[in-house]
Design an enzyme around this catalytic site. Structure first.
Site, PDB file in Angstrom:
ATOM      1  N   ILE A   1       8.806  -7.875  -8.905  1.00 55.06           N
ATOM      2  CA  ILE A   1       8.458  -9.290  -8.971  1.00 55.06           C
ATOM      3  C   ILE A   1       9.003  -9.996  -7.730  1.00 55.06           C
ATOM      4  O   ILE A   1       9.632  -9.378  -6.876  1.00 55.06           O
ATOM      5  CB  ILE A   1       9.001  -9.952 -10.257  1.00 55.06           C
ATOM      6  CG1 ILE A   1      10.545  -9.948 -10.264  1.00 55.06           C
ATOM      7  CG2 ILE A   1       8.454  -9.252 -11.498  1.00 55.06           C
ATOM      8  CD1 ILE A   1      11.150 -10.785 -11.390  1.00 55.06           C
ATOM      9  N   HIS A   2       8.769 -11.292  -7.663  1.00 53.98           N
ATOM     10  CA  HIS A   2       9.258 -12.126  -6.572  1.00 53.98           C
ATOM     11  C   HIS A   2       8.860 -11.525  -5.210  1.00 53.98           C
ATOM     12  O   HIS A   2       7.804 -10.920  -5.068  1.00 53.98           O
ATOM     13  CB  HIS A   2      10.771 -12.322  -6.685  1.00 53.98           C
ATOM     14  CG  HIS A   2      11.216 -13.034  -7.932  1.00 53.98           C
ATOM     15  ND1 HIS A   2      10.414 -13.907  -8.627  1.00 53.98           N
ATOM     16  CD2 HIS A   2      12.396 -12.989  -8.611  1.00 53.98           C
ATOM     17  CE1 HIS A   2      11.082 -14.382  -9.668  1.00 53.98           C
ATOM     18  NE2 HIS A   2      12.277 -13.837  -9.689  1.00 53.98           N
ATOM     19  N   GLU A   3       9.718 -11.680  -4.228  1.00 55.51           N
ATOM     20  CA  GLU A   3       9.373 -11.258  -2.870  1.00 55.51           C
ATOM     21  C   GLU A   3       9.239  -9.746  -2.722  1.00 55.51           C
ATOM     22  O   GLU A   3       8.676  -9.273  -1.732  1.00 55.51           O
ATOM     23  CB  GLU A   3      10.427 -11.761  -1.875  1.00 55.51           C
ATOM     24  CG  GLU A   3      10.609 -13.258  -1.869  1.00 55.51           C
ATOM     25  CD  GLU A   3      11.748 -13.705  -2.768  1.00 55.51           C
ATOM     26  OE1 GLU A   3      12.351 -14.738  -2.456  1.00 55.51           O
ATOM     27  OE2 GLU A   3      12.034 -13.020  -3.768  1.00 55.51           O
ATOM     28  N   SER A   4       9.738  -8.991  -3.706  1.00 49.08           N
ATOM     29  CA  SER A   4       9.648  -7.527  -3.641  1.00 49.08           C
ATOM     30  C   SER A   4       8.209  -7.036  -3.566  1.00 49.08           C
ATOM     31  O   SER A   4       7.950  -5.934  -3.078  1.00 49.08           O
ATOM     32  CB  SER A   4      10.334  -6.898  -4.857  1.00 49.08           C
ATOM     33  OG  SER A   4      11.693  -7.253  -4.911  1.00 49.08           O
TER      34      SER A   4
ATOM     35  N   TYR B   1       4.602 -15.754   1.143  1.00 48.63           N
ATOM     36  CA  TYR B   1       5.003 -15.924  -0.256  1.00 48.63           C
ATOM     37  C   TYR B   1       4.778 -17.357  -0.725  1.00 48.63           C
ATOM     38  O   TYR B   1       4.294 -17.590  -1.840  1.00 48.63           O
ATOM     39  CB  TYR B   1       6.473 -15.536  -0.411  1.00 48.63           C
ATOM     40  CG  TYR B   1       6.903 -15.368  -1.841  1.00 48.63           C
ATOM     41  CD1 TYR B   1       6.494 -14.265  -2.583  1.00 48.63           C
ATOM     42  CD2 TYR B   1       7.709 -16.315  -2.458  1.00 48.63           C
ATOM     43  CE1 TYR B   1       6.882 -14.107  -3.902  1.00 48.63           C
ATOM     44  CE2 TYR B   1       8.105 -16.162  -3.770  1.00 48.63           C
ATOM     45  CZ  TYR B   1       7.689 -15.055  -4.483  1.00 48.63           C
ATOM     46  OH  TYR B   1       8.070 -14.903  -5.803  1.00 48.63           O
TER      47      TYR B   1
END
EC number: 4.1.99.29
Length: 284
Positions: A142-145, A230
């Site tokens: 999730i997120h920037e991963s 992002y």
């Protein structure tokens, strides 16, 4: 003093820091806390913060104590969390998977789609390493991963695809939102929502300056290129207020959760928003 909590991912940081830097006046003095999303979800169940980022997948469980806010939301539209595995390790039906938390939206959808998978929960920052080491067979990033993961990993399934199949639609995928404690007086709650909206509007207007400030202060975990990418996905003009299509996506998620026994009763998004027309009626 009011407690406001948000996640440490770049879109929450970006949307909140116009407030933290004093670019927008907030109705009350506040402290703020950057915590991983599952910690925020668990604390929301306890009513810890006056205003908190949450997973939309959690909201029906806290609806009696928190109202939904319109700004500072994150939706996937053709993108979102990703189920990854090692390139040399195909997944079996009962594969072991790391998810970012029991109450996250991606966990709800994952458990519906992969009922035979063996689920473990980890901090979202630990998931990639757990897959690479072989501790788990797969993991949902999730997120920037989702923008920059190890080349030995491959995407097995996009959670966006899971969402489309389960919901039978291409509605926006509701990932994260903001909730405000119902004990806050309504007029104050309306002013707080307006301040949060204004913070996002100003952040978007001065995106280049704010992005540079966040990078210089090491408040985000990505480089400038990934930060801009992002933010274009999760902190944009669609983050200021809920659209009819976004609310339909939230309702579809709540309906899925109720149908499969995750929630005790059916609810709709509209019934749990702050009634901001109240202020106009009161002072008309």
């Amino acid at each position: 003093m009011l407690s406001i909590a948000h996640s440490p991912d770049a879109d929450d940081i970006f949307m909140f820091y116009a407030l933290a830097f004093g670019w927008v006046n907030f109705p009350k003095p506040f402290t703020h806390h950057a915590l991983d999303i599952e910690t925020l979800n668990e604390q929301a169940l306890k009513g810890t913060h006056a205003i908190s980022a949450i997973s939309f997948g959690l909201y029906p469980l806290i609806k009696d104590h928190y109202a939904l806010l319109q700004p500072a939301t994150s939706f996937g539209q053709g993108y979102g969390p990703k189920l990854v595995r090692r390139k040399d390790k195909p997944l079996k039906k009962n594969f072991k998977v790391a998810l970012s938390g029991r109450y996250t939206t991606n966990a709800l959808l994952f458990r519906l789609y992969y009922p035979q998978a063996r689920v473990v929960y980890k901090n979202f920052l630990e998931i990639e390493k757990a897959v690479l080491s072989g501790e788990v067979d797969g993991g949902v990033l999730i997120h920037e991963s989702i923008l920059d993961f190890h080349p030995d990993l491959v995407v097995e399934k996009e959670i966006w695809e899971v969402w489309c199949e389960l919901s039978g639609s291409h509605l926006p995928l509701p990932l994260g939102g903001m909730a405000l404690r119902r004990s806050i007086p309504l007029t104050q709650a309306i002013h707080m929502q307006k301040a949060l909206t204004q913070a996002i509007v100003i952040a978007l207007k001065h995106q280049e300056l704010l992005a540079d400030m966040l990078l210089e202060r090491h408040l985000v975990r990505v480089n400038k290129t990934h930060l801009n990418t992002y933010l274009s996905m999760y902190a944009n003009e669609n983050s200021c207020a809920l659209s009819a299509e976004q609310m339909a996506g939230i309702d579809a998620l709540f309906a899925l959760g109720f149908k499969h026994g995750f929630y005790p009763e059916p609810i709709t998004c509209q019934d749990h928003l702050i009634p901001d027309l109240y202020e106009n009626l009161r002072f008309s």
